[in-house]
Structure formats: C-alpha cells, structure tokens
Design a protein around this motif. Structure first.
Motif, PDB file in Angstrom:
ATOM      1  N   ILE A  90     -36.961 -10.724 -21.404  1.00  0.00           N
ATOM      2  CA  ILE A  90     -36.362 -12.041 -21.155  1.00  0.00           C
ATOM      3  C   ILE A  90     -36.296 -12.275 -19.660  1.00  0.00           C
ATOM      4  CG2 ILE A  90     -34.328 -13.500 -21.514  1.00  0.00           C
ATOM      5  CD1 ILE A  90     -33.644 -11.336 -23.798  1.00  0.00           C
ATOM      6  N   ASN A  91     -36.759 -13.434 -19.233  1.00  0.00           N
ATOM      7  CA  ASN A  91     -36.666 -13.852 -17.839  1.00  0.00           C
ATOM      8  C   ASN A  91     -36.244 -15.319 -17.854  1.00  0.00           C
ATOM      9  OD1 ASN A  91     -36.857 -14.098 -15.085  1.00  0.00           O
ATOM     10  ND2 ASN A  91     -39.074 -13.838 -14.972  1.00  0.00           N
ATOM     11  N   ALA A  92     -34.947 -15.545 -18.031  1.00  0.00           N
ATOM     12  CA  ALA A  92     -34.445 -16.905 -18.252  1.00  0.00           C
ATOM     13  C   ALA A  92     -32.991 -16.996 -17.801  1.00  0.00           C
ATOM     14  CB  ALA A  92     -34.564 -17.279 -19.730  1.00  0.00           C
ATOM     15  N   GLY A  93     -32.479 -18.229 -17.717  1.00  0.00           N
ATOM     16  CA  GLY A  93     -31.081 -18.438 -17.355  1.00  0.00           C
ATOM     17  C   GLY A  93     -30.853 -18.644 -15.875  1.00  0.00           C
ATOM     18  N   HIS A  94     -31.816 -19.248 -15.172  1.00  0.00           N
ATOM     19  CA  HIS A  94     -31.746 -19.395 -13.719  1.00  0.00           C
ATOM     20  C   HIS A  94     -30.922 -20.597 -13.271  1.00  0.00           C
ATOM     21  CE1 HIS A  94     -35.201 -16.844 -14.513  1.00  0.00           C
ATOM     22  NE2 HIS A  94     -35.210 -16.463 -13.255  1.00  0.00           N
ATOM     23  N   GLY A  95     -30.451 -21.424 -14.195  1.00  0.00           N
ATOM     24  CA  GLY A  95     -29.620 -22.564 -13.833  1.00  0.00           C
ATOM     25  C   GLY A  95     -30.330 -23.530 -12.910  1.00  0.00           C
ATOM     26  N   MET A  96     -29.608 -23.975 -11.870  1.00  0.00           N
ATOM     27  CA  MET A  96     -30.165 -24.924 -10.912  1.00  0.00           C
ATOM     28  C   MET A  96     -31.095 -24.259  -9.902  1.00  0.00           C
ATOM     29  SD  MET A  96     -26.982 -25.925 -11.923  1.00  0.00           S
ATOM     30  CE  MET A  96     -25.965 -27.369 -12.228  1.00  0.00           C
ATOM     31  N   LEU A  97     -31.278 -22.929  -9.995  1.00  0.00           N
ATOM     32  CA  LEU A  97     -32.001 -22.189  -8.965  1.00  0.00           C
ATOM     33  C   LEU A  97     -33.328 -21.615  -9.453  1.00  0.00           C
ATOM     34  CD1 LEU A  97     -28.941 -20.373  -7.411  1.00  0.00           C
ATOM     35  CD2 LEU A  97     -30.298 -22.155  -6.309  1.00  0.00           C
ATOM     36  N   GLY A  98     -33.863 -22.158 -10.542  1.00  0.00           N
ATOM     37  CA  GLY A  98     -35.122 -21.636 -11.055  1.00  0.00           C
ATOM     38  C   GLY A  98     -36.245 -21.703 -10.041  1.00  0.00           C
ATOM     39  N   TRP A  99     -36.343 -22.805  -9.308  1.00  0.00           N
ATOM     40  CA  TRP A  99     -37.390 -22.987  -8.304  1.00  0.00           C
ATOM     41  C   TRP A  99     -37.217 -21.964  -7.187  1.00  0.00           C
ATOM     42  CZ3 TRP A  99     -41.816 -23.504  -6.774  1.00  0.00           C
ATOM     43  CH2 TRP A  99     -42.311 -24.290  -5.739  1.00  0.00           C
ATOM     44  N   THR A 100     -35.969 -21.722  -6.787  1.00  0.00           N
ATOM     45  CA  THR A 100     -35.696 -20.771  -5.715  1.00  0.00           C
ATOM     46  C   THR A 100     -35.934 -19.325  -6.142  1.00  0.00           C
ATOM     47  OG1 THR A 100     -34.071 -22.253  -4.689  1.00  0.00           O
ATOM     48  CG2 THR A 100     -33.871 -19.903  -4.179  1.00  0.00           C
ATOM     49  N   LEU A 101     -35.573 -18.987  -7.365  1.00  0.00           N
ATOM     50  CA  LEU A 101     -35.563 -17.587  -7.803  1.00  0.00           C
ATOM     51  C   LEU A 101     -36.806 -17.158  -8.577  1.00  0.00           C
ATOM     52  CD1 LEU A 101     -31.849 -17.358  -9.041  1.00  0.00           C
ATOM     53  CD2 LEU A 101     -32.751 -16.824  -6.769  1.00  0.00           C
ATOM     54  N   ALA A 102     -37.722 -18.082  -8.844  1.00  0.00           N
ATOM     55  CA  ALA A 102     -38.816 -17.809  -9.782  1.00  0.00           C
ATOM     56  C   ALA A 102     -39.639 -16.582  -9.402  1.00  0.00           C
ATOM     57  CB  ALA A 102     -39.719 -19.037  -9.886  1.00  0.00           C
ATOM     58  N   LEU A 103     -40.119 -16.532  -8.186  1.00  0.00           N
ATOM     59  CA  LEU A 103     -41.012 -15.427  -7.804  1.00  0.00           C
ATOM     60  C   LEU A 103     -40.254 -14.111  -7.669  1.00  0.00           C
ATOM     61  CD1 LEU A 103     -43.247 -17.425  -5.362  1.00  0.00           C
ATOM     62  CD2 LEU A 103     -44.133 -16.051  -7.245  1.00  0.00           C
ATOM     63  N   GLY A 104     -39.007 -14.159  -7.245  1.00  0.00           N
ATOM     64  CA  GLY A 104     -38.214 -12.928  -7.153  1.00  0.00           C
ATOM     65  C   GLY A 104     -37.935 -12.331  -8.515  1.00  0.00           C
ATOM     66  N   SER A 105     -37.565 -13.174  -9.473  1.00  0.00           N
ATOM     67  CA  SER A 105     -37.299 -12.663 -10.815  1.00  0.00           C
ATOM     68  C   SER A 105     -38.587 -12.202 -11.483  1.00  0.00           C
ATOM     69  CB  SER A 105     -36.588 -13.720 -11.674  1.00  0.00           C
ATOM     70  OG  SER A 105     -37.357 -14.887 -11.798  1.00  0.00           O
ATOM     71  N   ALA A 106     -39.716 -12.847 -11.154  1.00  0.00           N
ATOM     72  CA  ALA A 106     -41.004 -12.402 -11.679  1.00  0.00           C
ATOM     73  C   ALA A 106     -41.353 -11.021 -11.131  1.00  0.00           C
ATOM     74  CB  ALA A 106     -42.094 -13.401 -11.319  1.00  0.00           C
ATOM     75  N   ARG A 107     -41.056 -10.795  -9.857  1.00  0.00           N
ATOM     76  CA  ARG A 107     -41.314  -9.469  -9.267  1.00  0.00           C
ATOM     77  C   ARG A 107     -40.530  -8.382 -10.008  1.00  0.00           C
ATOM     78  NH1 ARG A 107     -39.055  -7.720  -3.347  1.00  0.00           N
ATOM     79  NH2 ARG A 107     -40.832  -8.795  -2.420  1.00  0.00           N
ATOM     80  N   ARG A 108     -39.275  -8.666 -10.298  1.00  0.00           N
ATOM     81  CA  ARG A 108     -38.461  -7.668 -11.016  1.00  0.00           C
ATOM     82  C   ARG A 108     -38.973  -7.464 -12.434  1.00  0.00           C
ATOM     83  NH1 ARG A 108     -32.159  -8.635  -9.140  1.00  0.00           N
ATOM     84  NH2 ARG A 108     -32.564  -8.613  -6.875  1.00  0.00           N
ATOM     85  N   MET A 109     -39.429  -8.531 -13.064  1.00  0.00           N
ATOM     86  CA  MET A 109     -39.953  -8.417 -14.416  1.00  0.00           C
ATOM     87  C   MET A 109     -41.198  -7.536 -14.444  1.00  0.00           C
ATOM     88  SD  MET A 109     -39.794  -9.020 -17.568  1.00  0.00           S
ATOM     89  CE  MET A 109     -38.309 -10.005 -17.415  1.00  0.00           C
ATOM     90  N   VAL A 110     -42.074  -7.707 -13.479  1.00  0.00           N
ATOM     91  CA  VAL A 110     -43.281  -6.880 -13.407  1.00  0.00           C
ATOM     92  C   VAL A 110     -42.912  -5.420 -13.263  1.00  0.00           C
ATOM     93  CG1 VAL A 110     -45.348  -6.375 -12.049  1.00  0.00           C
ATOM     94  CG2 VAL A 110     -44.717  -8.730 -12.520  1.00  0.00           C
ATOM     95  N   GLY A 111     -41.871  -5.138 -12.477  1.00  0.00           N
ATOM     96  CA  GLY A 111     -41.416  -3.753 -12.332  1.00  0.00           C
ATOM     97  C   GLY A 111     -40.938  -3.146 -13.625  1.00  0.00           C
ATOM     98  N   MET A 112     -40.373  -3.963 -14.509  1.00  0.00           N
ATOM     99  CA  MET A 112     -39.914  -3.466 -15.804  1.00  0.00           C
ATOM    100  C   MET A 112     -41.073  -3.219 -16.758  1.00  0.00           C
ATOM    101  SD  MET A 112     -36.579  -5.880 -16.442  1.00  0.00           S
ATOM    102  CE  MET A 112     -35.225  -5.912 -15.271  1.00  0.00           C
ATOM    103  N   VAL A 113     -42.042  -4.144 -16.738  1.00  0.00           N
ATOM    104  CA  VAL A 113     -43.191  -4.000 -17.637  1.00  0.00           C
ATOM    105  C   VAL A 113     -44.038  -2.803 -17.233  1.00  0.00           C
ATOM    106  CG1 VAL A 113     -45.315  -5.121 -18.436  1.00  0.00           C
ATOM    107  CG2 VAL A 113     -43.196  -6.451 -18.209  1.00  0.00           C
ATOM    108  N   GLY A 114     -44.149  -2.574 -15.905  1.00  0.00           N
ATOM    109  CA  GLY A 114     -44.903  -1.430 -15.410  1.00  0.00           C
ATOM    110  C   GLY A 114     -46.382  -1.748 -15.195  1.00  0.00           C
TER     111      GLY A 114
END
Length: 403
Positions: A379-403
C-alpha cells in the motif's frame, strides 16, 4: 526482477511505476481512467511544499474545531457519518492533535518530502519532461501578530532541520512578491521559503508515463478497474478486473488514493483513509498576478502561477465518499479568491473549475507498507494534501520494500 502491477496512475502511482521500473522490475501501470493524472492530481494546488509538511491534526486545529463544527469557518466542513470507520478515524485524528504527536508527524513528513525532492532532482537530470516546473519560492501570509508570533517557534524548528525559512514584514514580503501591494487580505507578517517549488502534477503524470513506457518498457492498462486480488495460500497470483481477464503478477502496489478503500475487505489498513474534498479555480495568467507561490493562512487559500495559468486552491471538506462537486463550496472558494485578488479573479470569463478527493490518514502520514493479509501486495496511499510533494519520496521507500 519481479512482475509488478501499480494500481492507480496519479502522481504517487506514476512515481512508483517509474522508480520500480528504474530498479529493474517489469511494471504494468493501471488506472480506471482513460489516462494518467485525472484524479486528485488533475487540479491540485501545484505547490511542491518541501518545507510545509505540517500535519493537519494539530493543537491549533483542535482549538479551532468548535468553529468548524458550528460552520463558522468557510474553509473547512465536516459532514458527520454514521460509519464506524469514520468515528474511529475521527478519534484517531483527535489523538494525533497533541503538540508532541503533531511535531512527530510533521517531522516525519518533512523527512519524506526531502527524499522526494532528492528523487525529483535525479529524475530531472535523467529525463526531459515538461510540467511547468519552477523553483518559485513560497510566502505564507499571516493575518495578525498573534498568528505570526505563534509561527516563529515552528520556523526555528524547521530551520534546525536544515530548511531555509525567513520571517518577513509585509513591506519585505511585497519586495519579494510585488503583487502583494494590491493584496486585499490582512498581512501582519510572512514566512518566505525560497526553495519551495511548483509544477503541473497532471502534466507530470502524462509526461513521466510516456517516458517510462519509452525508456523502461512499462506497460499500461487505462480504462480498466481492478476489482479483486487472486491469491493462493495468502500469496498474490493475479488481479481481477471488471471487464477483462485477469493479469498475472507477483507484486501489486495500491496507489489508488481514496479509491484504495475499495480494497478494504482484503486490505484492512486502508480503512484509516478518509476522503477530504478540495477545490481549485484556474484562470489565464495576467499582468499583476503573483509569480511566487502564496498561502493565505486565514482563508486557507493556495495561489500558484503554473506556466501561463494562475491557480487558487482550497477548501477541506471531510465528506462521505463520492460526494461529488458542490457548487456552493466552489463559490466559497471563488468568493475568497476575489476578496483578496479582485482584479485577477473578479472578472474572469475563461476559467477552469475542479474538485477532487484527497486521501487523508488521521496522522497525515501516508501508509507505505506491505499488506498484512496478502503477501506481494503493498500500500502506498493516504498522502492527503501532500501527494504531489511526497510522491517520489514514498515511491523510493516502496521500492526499498519490494526489493
């Protein structure tokens, strides 16, 4: 290398697909809409707020809650719902409103925003994509000395974290942004953040999607709605759709914003996401409009000059899901914009109005985590009003989880 399906093609989904593909995975990007960026990314405030990851639940908002409940603040509205998830969300929101919780959530979001800024710099070095990106700087405008003084310790905390923020008088703010000389709102002081940026999130989605299809061979499935996960012994096997055959995949990333709640039966984590509806008005850019991004803290308005357009965004309505466009709420936004910039927004014949749902958690921190029930679903969701700001950072963390 894994077969990965990304469900949702807003800024978070497209950013996730990009970083997963760059890491070597075979990616399919899926959305029920006909093209990327048609949800909350289509008309957001456009501001990339690296220094403004302030959590919504806060002591200040808690103090203001009686006025919101009494409908005395036009910028906020709560529509009460007889829904256990809504009541639990509300209680958790209140629990996150203490000073210590607020700063813990805010500092965590700021760290994620910084990771996002770093990834955006890397992306812009790699790809020539046009989305009206600009380091515009941002001015937060405060209506009275009390509000301005209360912001000082927050600036000190953020400065200690490495952010460049400056306390300005109105006269100094007008030097930074001359358009404020005609601003009809109250300004007792301002906070200037020169490093904050802006860009068209919808154009970013379209351009980056084209880039990852061309460079990394990402596949796309637009106009297709995922309805269920096929699993065997708790492990993901395929995705089921409403009107086509299944897609076999090893990994699925749910980046569907408020629509992530449609998977709540399999992913109970997404029950902590509520839709917060916002509105925006976009007009042609004209002489005398501000080039620096502005946020009016009294009226909760965000102004951004995006290429040859000027956008104002605001309103935070905690509504029932799929409440739809409220003409009265849009008029509230328009009236507030006309109040402070009558020459810009008062006589417009050409305008674009938008409303969309932002996916908010009680803490304002997005959910970036593997599913507890289905191995291979994240799950990579729930960014509220900051989705545009946080998108690439949360994607980076998601990639680290997937491996």
């Amino acid at each position: 290398m894994a077969l990965v399906a990304v469900i949702g093609a807003g800024v978070v989904g497209v950013a996730s697909a990009y970083l997963l593909a760059r890491a070597g995975h075979k990616v399919t990007l899926i959305d029920a809409a006909r093209e990327p960026g048609l949800g909350a990314s289509a008309g957001n405030a456009a501001q990339l707020s690296w220094a403004y990851g302030d959590a919504m639940a806060s002591p200040a908002l808690l103090k203001h809650l009686p006025a919101i409940v009494a409908k005395r603040d036009p910028a906020f509205r709560i529509r009460w719902q007889l829904d256990p998830d809504f009541l639990i969300w509300g209680l958790r929101f209140l629990a996150n409103s203490s000073a210590s919780r607020w700063w813990s959530n805010t500092s965590a979001i700021l760290q994620l925003a910084n990771e996002s800024r770093q990834e955006l710099e890397a992306l812009l070095a790699e790809a020539d994509i046009a989305f009206d990106y600009r380091v515009a700087g941002k001015l937060h405008l405060y209506p009275n000395r009390t509000n301005f003084s209360a912001a000082r310790p927050i600036v000190e905390r953020k400065t200690a974290l490495g952010f460049d923020q400056r306390l300005l008088t109105r006269a100094a703010a007008e030097t930074v942004e001359p358009a404020l000389k005609t601003y009809q709102g109250e300004i007792a002081g301002a906070i200037f953040t020169p490093g904050d940026a802006l860009g068209d999130a919808a154009a970013f989605c379209r351009q980056l999607t084209a880039h990852i299809v061309d460079r990394y061979g990402v596949s796309t499935l637009f106009g297709q709605r995922v309805v269920a996960f096929e699993q065997r012994q708790g492990r993901l096997r395929a995705l089921r759709f409403s009107d086509r055959g299944p897609l076999h995949t090893e990994v699925a990333i749910v980046t569907a914003g408020p629509m992530s709640r449609t998977f709540a039966a399999d992913l109970p984590e997404v029950r902590s996401i509520r839709a917060v509806r916002g509105y925006s008005l976009t007009i042609p850019f004209s002489r005398g409009a501000p080039r620096v991004s502005l946020t009016d803290t009294k009226r909760k308005l965000a102004f951004a000059a995006i290429g040859n357009r000027m956008r104002v965004a605001g309103i935070a309505d905690i509504e029932r899901p799929d409440a739809g466009f409220g003409a009265d709420r849009f008029e509230t936004l328009r009236t507030a914009a006309c109040e402070v910039f009558p020459d810009l927004f008062g006589l417009q014949e050409s305008e674009s109005c938008w409303s969309g749902e932002r996916p908010m958690t009680p803490s304002s921190r997005p959910i970036i985590a593997p599913s507890r029930r289905i191995h291979g679903v994240y799950i990579n969701a729930g960014h509220g009003m900051l989705g545009w700001t946080l998108a690439l950072g949360s994607a980076r963390r998601m990639v680290g989880m997937v491996g």
